[in-house]
Design an enzyme around this catalytic site. Structure first.
Site, mmCIF file in Angstrom:
data_model
loop_
_atom_site.group_PDB
_atom_site.id
_atom_site.type_symbol
_atom_site.label_atom_id
_atom_site.label_comp_id
_atom_site.label_asym_id
_atom_site.label_seq_id
_atom_site.Cartn_x
_atom_site.Cartn_y
_atom_site.Cartn_z
ATOM 1 N N GLY A 171 -2.420 -2.594 -2.511
ATOM 2 C CA GLY A 171 -2.287 -2.466 -3.964
ATOM 3 C C GLY A 171 -1.075 -3.239 -4.437
ATOM 4 O O GLY A 171 -0.619 -4.189 -3.796
ATOM 5 N N GLY A 172 -0.521 -2.774 -5.552
ATOM 6 C CA GLY A 172 0.640 -3.460 -6.121
ATOM 7 C C GLY A 172 1.841 -3.432 -5.198
ATOM 8 O O GLY A 172 2.787 -4.201 -5.369
ATOM 9 N N GLY A 406 3.684 -42.105 -2.071
ATOM 10 C CA GLY A 406 4.299 -40.972 -2.770
ATOM 11 C C GLY A 406 4.955 -40.032 -1.785
ATOM 12 O O GLY A 406 5.988 -39.412 -2.067
ATOM 13 N N ALA A 407 4.344 -39.917 -0.603
ATOM 14 C CA ALA A 407 4.889 -38.998 0.403
ATOM 15 C C ALA A 407 6.279 -39.466 0.850
ATOM 16 O O ALA A 407 7.131 -38.644 1.183
ATOM 17 C CB ALA A 407 3.937 -38.903 1.583
HETATM 18 C C1 HXC Z 1 -0.487 10.247 -1.532
HETATM 19 C C2 HXC Z 1 -1.208 9.588 0.533
HETATM 20 C C3 HXC Z 1 -1.422 8.290 0.047
HETATM 21 C C4 HXC Z 1 -1.134 8.024 -1.308
HETATM 22 C C5 HXC Z 1 -1.942 8.334 2.122
HETATM 23 N N1 HXC Z 1 -1.550 9.558 1.814
HETATM 24 N N2 HXC Z 1 -1.880 7.532 1.055
HETATM 25 N N3 HXC Z 1 -0.747 10.559 -0.249
HETATM 26 N N4 HXC Z 1 -0.671 9.027 -2.077
HETATM 27 N N5 HXC Z 1 -1.271 6.817 -1.822
HETATM 28 C C6 HXC Z 1 -1.465 10.696 2.705
HETATM 29 C C7 HXC Z 1 -2.817 11.224 3.157
HETATM 30 O O1 HXC Z 1 -3.305 12.145 2.229
HETATM 31 C C8 HXC Z 1 -2.475 11.870 4.491
HETATM 32 O O2 HXC Z 1 -1.876 13.107 4.246
HETATM 33 C C9 HXC Z 1 -1.393 10.970 5.036
HETATM 34 O O3 HXC Z 1 -0.859 10.266 3.918
HETATM 35 C C10 HXC Z 1 -1.906 9.972 6.013
HETATM 36 O O4 HXC Z 1 -3.034 9.314 5.437
HETATM 37 P P1 HXC Z 1 -4.399 9.133 6.223
HETATM 38 O O5 HXC Z 1 -5.379 8.659 5.234
HETATM 39 O O6 HXC Z 1 -4.713 10.349 7.019
HETATM 40 O O7 HXC Z 1 -3.976 7.999 7.251
HETATM 41 P P2 HXC Z 1 -4.826 6.763 7.763
HETATM 42 O O8 HXC Z 1 -6.171 7.216 8.191
HETATM 43 O O9 HXC Z 1 -3.969 6.080 8.764
HETATM 44 O O10 HXC Z 1 -5.043 5.827 6.503
HETATM 45 C C11 HXC Z 1 -3.923 5.219 5.877
HETATM 46 C C12 HXC Z 1 -4.354 4.595 4.544
HETATM 47 C C13 HXC Z 1 -5.063 5.610 3.657
HETATM 48 C C14 HXC Z 1 -5.317 3.435 4.856
HETATM 49 C C15 HXC Z 1 -3.099 4.012 3.915
HETATM 50 O O11 HXC Z 1 -4.281 6.780 3.617
HETATM 51 C C16 HXC Z 1 -5.276 5.115 2.270
HETATM 52 O O12 HXC Z 1 -6.218 4.341 2.041
HETATM 53 N N6 HXC Z 1 -4.434 5.551 1.355
HETATM 54 C C17 HXC Z 1 -4.579 5.211 -0.033
HETATM 55 C C18 HXC Z 1 -4.207 3.781 -0.260
HETATM 56 C C19 HXC Z 1 -4.212 3.438 -1.720
HETATM 57 O O13 HXC Z 1 -5.264 3.158 -2.266
HETATM 58 N N7 HXC Z 1 -3.036 3.557 -2.355
HETATM 59 C C20 HXC Z 1 -2.871 3.300 -3.700
HETATM 60 C C21 HXC Z 1 -2.824 1.795 -3.850
HETATM 61 S S1 HXC Z 1 -2.550 1.366 -5.493
HETATM 62 P P3 HXC Z 1 -1.940 14.301 5.311
HETATM 63 O O14 HXC Z 1 -1.314 15.434 4.601
HETATM 64 O O15 HXC Z 1 -3.369 14.477 5.646
HETATM 65 O O16 HXC Z 1 -1.146 13.828 6.477
HETATM 66 C C22 HXC Z 1 -0.944 1.173 -5.530
HETATM 67 C C23 HXC Z 1 -0.474 0.788 -6.860
HETATM 68 C C24 HXC Z 1 0.909 0.297 -6.786
HETATM 69 O O17 HXC Z 1 -0.261 1.284 -4.615
HETATM 70 C C25 HXC Z 1 1.153 -0.417 -8.045
HETATM 71 C C26 HXC Z 1 2.456 -1.091 -8.078
HETATM 72 C C27 HXC Z 1 2.453 -2.051 -9.205
#
Ligand code: HXC
Length: 519
Positions: A171-172, A406-407
């Protein structure tokens, strides 16, 4: 006694914080072949030098039951320490705490060390291993990211910023590393993308794995987002330490020169033989680099991306320098879009941090064709020209063989304010190569010769005439565009002497808000 209980409370809290998201999650992190946030810091910094900040900070979110899930430190370990005795600031995201996701408090911790790094004038190292914005925190998390981005931007060109990606970065969240100077990715355990495979499938129908969309290999070879792809985290941490050897603490300081035990006048006879007789035969420019630098040590950046140009750091008599070299071994060392972008970024990186630039030229020109033109080779080639022209650090250019069209102008020529321009006797500095030139100059005449043998003979004669006139360094030397023609085996010594002279160089650009580099 009262004090003792208070001290015990402190020690207990410290132990609690060090447990991160709990033993089970630490085990799971280790099972994936990853270190924890604190282990990474310990391995990177000088032993015992780490001073942690904000160990007792926690999040303040009460959405989705998060008030029951509070961890000391809140998913990121921050602080300062030393590397080879030099102060650095560091943050290390802790995947064991809510997936290393970024909360408002988490962002504030990072911002705090960035602000202090700017005041002190010391590098910031960020270790990324995070699920991105903490979903439960909503816009506060987005705002937290933007606070970090803003600091990345303000710190750019002021203090070195190095990002290691040792886990998810999606993501971001990718934009903070993207705003820093260097990105290091661990192979098979890290990835970076703006939108992941699931969203990609929904929006575009494209079926793609995480690794193929944003793994270390993709970013080190195809996108150029990663400057280093490393086998594992240990190697990544080593690269960070190595990189810092070439960088100053900040833009007001010079990189630190170290004692050099490699003789400065080391004569390398092999270099007199390195250029093949046939001008169309390739050779490996890295052989030249290894022979001329201190102790044959060269830290190559972007090793697997745009391999037709080589960039990286080395030392000459202990002085850290950036090297830019065309690579005849790959696409004949031609300049294309990717090579221009890669080298432009590197030249600006060096210039921002007072690192002299050594350019080794063997370039047949810009890559022709619609793919390059449609992709904007004009704008991208201009980036490299701009970067060289703008750079005020000492600039030494050595023309090894071809330097065409040019290079030639782009690759650190005299008029782009190179300070010292040397050429090897094998140099060919001209508007274009003999074959192309004769086709243009003699095209009509050639087409009028009906006898094939006569035609071939005529072309050969004309090409020889052209070669004698232009396929040498002396025409450029005649006009002072080349300061001297040097024996290849003396190149190291000549570079070092030039660097010594240029150590006190002062140059500047006219006052302006900022330039408008063709981005
Ligand atoms: C809150 C989160 C989280 C999140 C993971 N966790 N991502 N909690 N917010 N964004 C938590 C899970 O609930 C889990 O909690 C623990 O972290 C581990 O995650 P798992 O999914 O069990 O681990 P894994 O299977 O290794 O997968 C990792 C992952 C997946 C691929 C990163 O968790 C995932 O896809 N997360 C979401 C990614 C995402 O879309 N993020 C937002 C992006 S947008 P428990 O309690 O079970 O341990 C963004 C915008 C930013 O970031 C903008 C800036 C401009």
């Amino acid at each position: 006694m009262a004090h003792e209980s208070k001290i015990n409370e402190l020690l207990e809290k410290r132990e609690q914080a060090k447990l991160c998201g709990g033993e089970e999650r630490i085990k799971s992190q280790h099972k994936k072949g990853k270190y924890t946030a604190r282990e990474r810091i310990e391995k990177l910094l000088d032993e015992g030098s780490f001073e942690e900040y904000d160990m007792f900070v926690s999040h303040r979110c009460v959405n989705f039951g998060l008030e029951k899930e509070v961890y000391l430190g809140d998913g990121v370990v921050t602080g300062r320490g030393t590397i080879d005795g030099r102060v650095v600031f560091i943050f290390s995201q802790d995947f064991t705490v809510l997936g290393g996701s970024l909360s408002e408090s988490f962002a504030k911790k990072i911002c705090k060390i960035m602000d202090q790094a700017m005041k002190v004038g010391a590098p910031v190292i960020g270790i990324n291993d995070s699920g991105g914005a903490r979903i439960q925190e909503g816009v506060n998390s987005l705002a937290g990211y933007a606070e970090i981005f803003m600091r990345n931007i303000a710190a750019s060109g002021v203090i070195p910023q190095i990002s290691a990606i040792f886990g998810p970065c999606a993501g971001g969240a990718v934009y903070s590393p993207a705003l820093t100077d260097v990105i290091i990715m661990s192979d098979k355990s890290s990835y970076m993308f703006v939108t992941g495979p699931k969203v990609t499938k929904t929006v575009t129908g494209e079926d793609i794995t995480t690794e193929d969309l944003g793994g270390a290999t993709i970013h080190a070879t195809k996108s150029g987002v990663a400057h280093f792809r490393v086998e594992n985290e240990d190697e990544g941490l080593l690269v960070i330490r190595k990189l810092l050897e070439y960088l100053p603490q900040n833009n007001l300081e010079d990189p630190i020169a170290t004692e050099c035990t490699d003789p400065i006048d080391r004569v390398e006879d092999q270099l007199n033989e390195v250029i093949p007789e046939n001008p169309n035969q390739p050779y490996n420019v890295k052989d030249v680099i290894y022979h001329i630098v201190d102790k044959h040590e060269f830290l190559e950046m972007h090793q697997h991306y745009a391999k037709n140009i080589v960039v990286g750091f080395a030392k000459f008599n202990g002085i850290p320098c950036g090297i830019v070299a065309n690579q005849p071994n790959f696409l004949a060392g031609v300049l294309d879009i990717d090579a221009s972008k890669k080298a432009a970024r590197f030249v600006r990186f060096c210039d921002a941090f007072n690192i002299p630039i050594i350019t080794l030229v063997d370039v047949p020109g810009f890559l022709p064709g619609s793919i390059q033109e449609y992709g904007g080779i004009i704008t991208n080639g201009a980036k490299l020209m701009f970067a060289y022209g703008e750079a005020t650090v000492p600039k030494i250019t050595i023309t090894l063989r071809k330097s065409y069209g040019g290079a030639h102008d782009v690759m650190g020529c005299k008029q782009l304010r190179a300070d010292v321009n040397y050429a090897w006797p094998s140099a060919e500095i001209a508007v274009m190569g003999p074959k192309g030139a004769i086709e243009i100059l003699e095209g009509r005449k050639i087409s009028e010769i009906t006898d094939v043998r006569e035609r071939v003979k005529y072309i050969a004669e004309k090409e020889n005439e052209y070669k004698e006139k232009f396929a040498n360094p002396y025409d450029a030397a005649k006009y002072g565009y080349i300061d001297d023609v040097i024996e290849p085996r003396n190149t190291r010594f000549r570079i070092i002497r030039a660097l010594q002279t240029l150590a006190t160089k002062k140059d500047h650009l006219p006052p302006k808000k900022h330039s408008n580099i063709p981005l």
